[in-house]
Design an enzyme around this catalytic site. Structure first.
Site, short mmCIF file in Angstrom:
data_model
loop_
_atom_site.label_atom_id
_atom_site.label_comp_id
_atom_site.label_asym_id
_atom_site.label_seq_id
_atom_site.Cartn_x
_atom_site.Cartn_y
_atom_site.Cartn_z
N GLN A 199 0.90 -1.28 0.12
CA GLN A 199 0.10 -0.05 0.06
C GLN A 199 0.88 1.46 -0.07
O GLN A 199 1.71 1.34 1.04
CB GLN A 199 -0.90 0.03 1.23
N CYS A 234 -6.53 7.51 4.53
CA CYS A 234 -5.68 7.81 5.93
C CYS A 234 -6.42 9.03 6.39
O CYS A 234 -6.33 10.09 5.75
CB CYS A 234 -4.39 7.55 5.67
N LYS A 261 -8.17 1.79 -1.79
CA LYS A 261 -8.85 1.93 -0.50
C LYS A 261 -9.25 3.12 -0.06
O LYS A 261 -8.46 4.12 -0.12
CB LYS A 261 -7.87 1.27 0.74
N GLY A 305 -9.88 -5.80 10.14
CA GLY A 305 -8.88 -5.03 10.91
C GLY A 305 -9.02 -5.24 12.21
O GLY A 305 -8.28 -6.50 12.82
C1 FMN Z 1 -3.95 0.96 14.14
C2 FMN Z 1 -4.51 0.89 12.93
C3 FMN Z 1 -3.50 1.18 11.80
C4 FMN Z 1 -4.31 1.59 10.63
N1 FMN Z 1 -3.37 1.72 9.66
C5 FMN Z 1 -3.95 1.82 8.10
C6 FMN Z 1 -3.09 1.84 6.87
O1 FMN Z 1 -1.89 1.76 7.16
N2 FMN Z 1 -3.67 1.91 5.93
C7 FMN Z 1 -5.12 1.88 5.66
O2 FMN Z 1 -5.63 1.84 4.52
N3 FMN Z 1 -5.87 1.74 6.70
C8 FMN Z 1 -5.17 1.77 7.99
N4 FMN Z 1 -6.10 1.53 9.08
C9 FMN Z 1 -7.79 1.32 8.84
C10 FMN Z 1 -8.11 -0.13 8.61
O3 FMN Z 1 -7.45 -0.51 7.44
C11 FMN Z 1 -9.50 -0.20 8.70
O4 FMN Z 1 -10.02 0.52 7.52
C12 FMN Z 1 -10.36 0.10 9.64
O5 FMN Z 1 -9.60 -0.18 11.13
C13 FMN Z 1 -11.75 -0.33 9.56
O6 FMN Z 1 -11.72 -1.60 9.66
P1 FMN Z 1 -12.11 -2.63 11.21
O7 FMN Z 1 -13.27 -2.08 11.86
O8 FMN Z 1 -12.42 -3.87 10.62
O9 FMN Z 1 -11.04 -2.25 11.93
C14 FMN Z 1 -5.83 1.24 10.36
C15 FMN Z 1 -6.49 1.02 11.45
C16 FMN Z 1 -5.85 0.89 12.71
C17 FMN Z 1 -6.96 0.47 13.78
#
Ligand code: FMN
Length: 347
Positions: free
Chosen positions: A84, A115, A155, A240
């Site tokens: 990514q 992000c 994304k 996630g």
């Molecule tokens: C600690 C953390 C770091 C994240 N880092 C990224 C990232 O580097 N790139 C990205 O596209 N999304 C990032 N996200 C968002 C997740 O990919 C995801 O979209 C978000 O947590 C919602 O999904 P979930 O409800 O299953 O956690 C991050 C989320 C968390 C909690």
């Protein structure tokens, strides 16, 4: 028109065979500071089909520093895997993507347009581009052209804030640029990680494009995944935070989708085995036990959420700095669970 959609869909099936319509792939969400090589492999062993690295800045790729090298490092067993990238300059992003492909040969490049972090948004990266569709299109188009025929996915979030939800329009723009699949996190940038993911908008994105759409946001149980799939027609699901607490979520979802039945939760002993393995691998990787264990504290906090008496565990994890301490915590916890089972009749 129909012929060109069918043609595009067959191109996608060739480029992203896990999204050919016959399977329902489960993605481990990219998570900075979490989805490193060790964690990705633990999730893969428990059923995650597709992995994505933590986000990497285009500028970091040019610098090729130690940290970027670490972000881009993966083993062959992790395929299919996407790297990514984020950044707001089309020419830089295209060049960075080309470098990444030459350097580590991922299965696809994923573009981060979601992000919410100020530092990223301030440089016109991540979700900032949801407000600047011409630049978003230019970035996507440039990267698609630079790495062709390697597929490029994106994304996104559903919009900048509740007054500017534009994910269906953004998805159509991305489709025009040659993006092969889109993951949608059902929150706005303004929401950060609070509130609820809006799956109605994810459904609108599915309806707006002929690309595979991967749904993301608040999927915490197998039933959640089945319900959202039914509701929206997503081609795959991305998980996630639920995986941070329990990487077994992937095999549990798969089993439920295949049989309609829920697997029993993993035994505490299995959870401890995985946690200990995760920590041992991290200590080997870092080459310094104290540093590695300190860096794992937040990860241990997440794992603790799946246990009954998580509060006491969290208190101990706050100060942990060695594998011996971890073993002691595990042994004490397993013994206390055995005591509870001995006292509470299980009929
Ligand atoms: C600690 C953390 C770091 C994240 N880092 C990224 C990232 O580097 N790139 C990205 O596209 N999304 C990032 N996200 C968002 C997740 O990919 C995801 O979209 C978000 O947590 C919602 O999904 P979930 O409800 O299953 O956690 C991050 C989320 C968390 C909690």
């Amino acid at each position: 028109m129909l012929a060109s959609i069918a043609n595009r869909q067959s191109q996608i099936a060739n480029a992203l065979p896990w999204l050919d319509g016959s399977a329902f792939p489960l993605y481990l969400a990219p998570m900075a500071g979490v989805s490193d090589k060790i964690f990705r492999q633990l999730c893969k062993e428990r059923g995650a089909d597709v992995l994505v690295t933590e986000f990497v800045s285009a500028e970091g790729v040019f610098r090729r520093n130690e940290r970027t090298r670490e972000y881009l490092d993966f083993d062959q067993c992790e395929r299919p895997l996407g790297v990514q990238l984020f950044g707001g300059d089309a020419a830089h992003m295209a060049e960075a993507a080309r470098h990444v492909v030459d350097w580590v040969a991922p299965d696809f490049i994923d573009l981060n347009f979601g992000c919410p972090v100020n530092k990223v948004v301030a440089k016109n990266g991540g979700s900032a581009l949801l407000k600047d569709c011409p630049t978003l299109a230019a970035v996507a188009e440039a990267v698609v052209r630079a790495v062709a025929p390697l597929p490029v996915t994106a994304k996104i979030r559903i919009g900048w804030d509740s007054d500017s939800i534009n994910a269906p329009r953004v998805a159509r723009i991305l489709e025009e640029t040659g993006i092969a699949a889109i993951a949608v996190h059902g929150r706005t940038r303004a929401q950060g990680y609070s509130g609820e993911a809006d799956w109605n908008v994810i459904g609108d994105v599915v309806a707006a494009v002929s690309l595979p759409v991967i749904g993301n946001g608040d999927l915490t149980t197998p039933r959640d995944v089945a319900r959202r799939r039914e509701q929206t027609g997503i081609a795959g699901a991305m998980i996630g935070r639920a995986a941070m607490n329990s990487p077994w979520i992937f095999e549990q979802v798969k089993h439920y989708l295949a049989t309609g039945e829920e697997l029993p939760p993993p035994q505490d002993e299995s959870r401890w085995n995985l946690i200990r393995r995760h920590c041992r691998l991290a200590v080997e990787e870092w080459g310094c036990e104290d540093k590695a264990m300190r860096s794992l504290r937040a990860r241990l906090m997440a794992y603790s959420k799946a246990f009954r008496d998580s509060k006491q565990l969290r208190e101990r994890f706050q100060h942990i700095s060695s594998l011996a301490e971890l073993d002691d915590i595990a042994i004490t916890h397993l013994a206390s669970c055995a005591d509870v089972e001995a006292v509470v009749p299980t009929a």
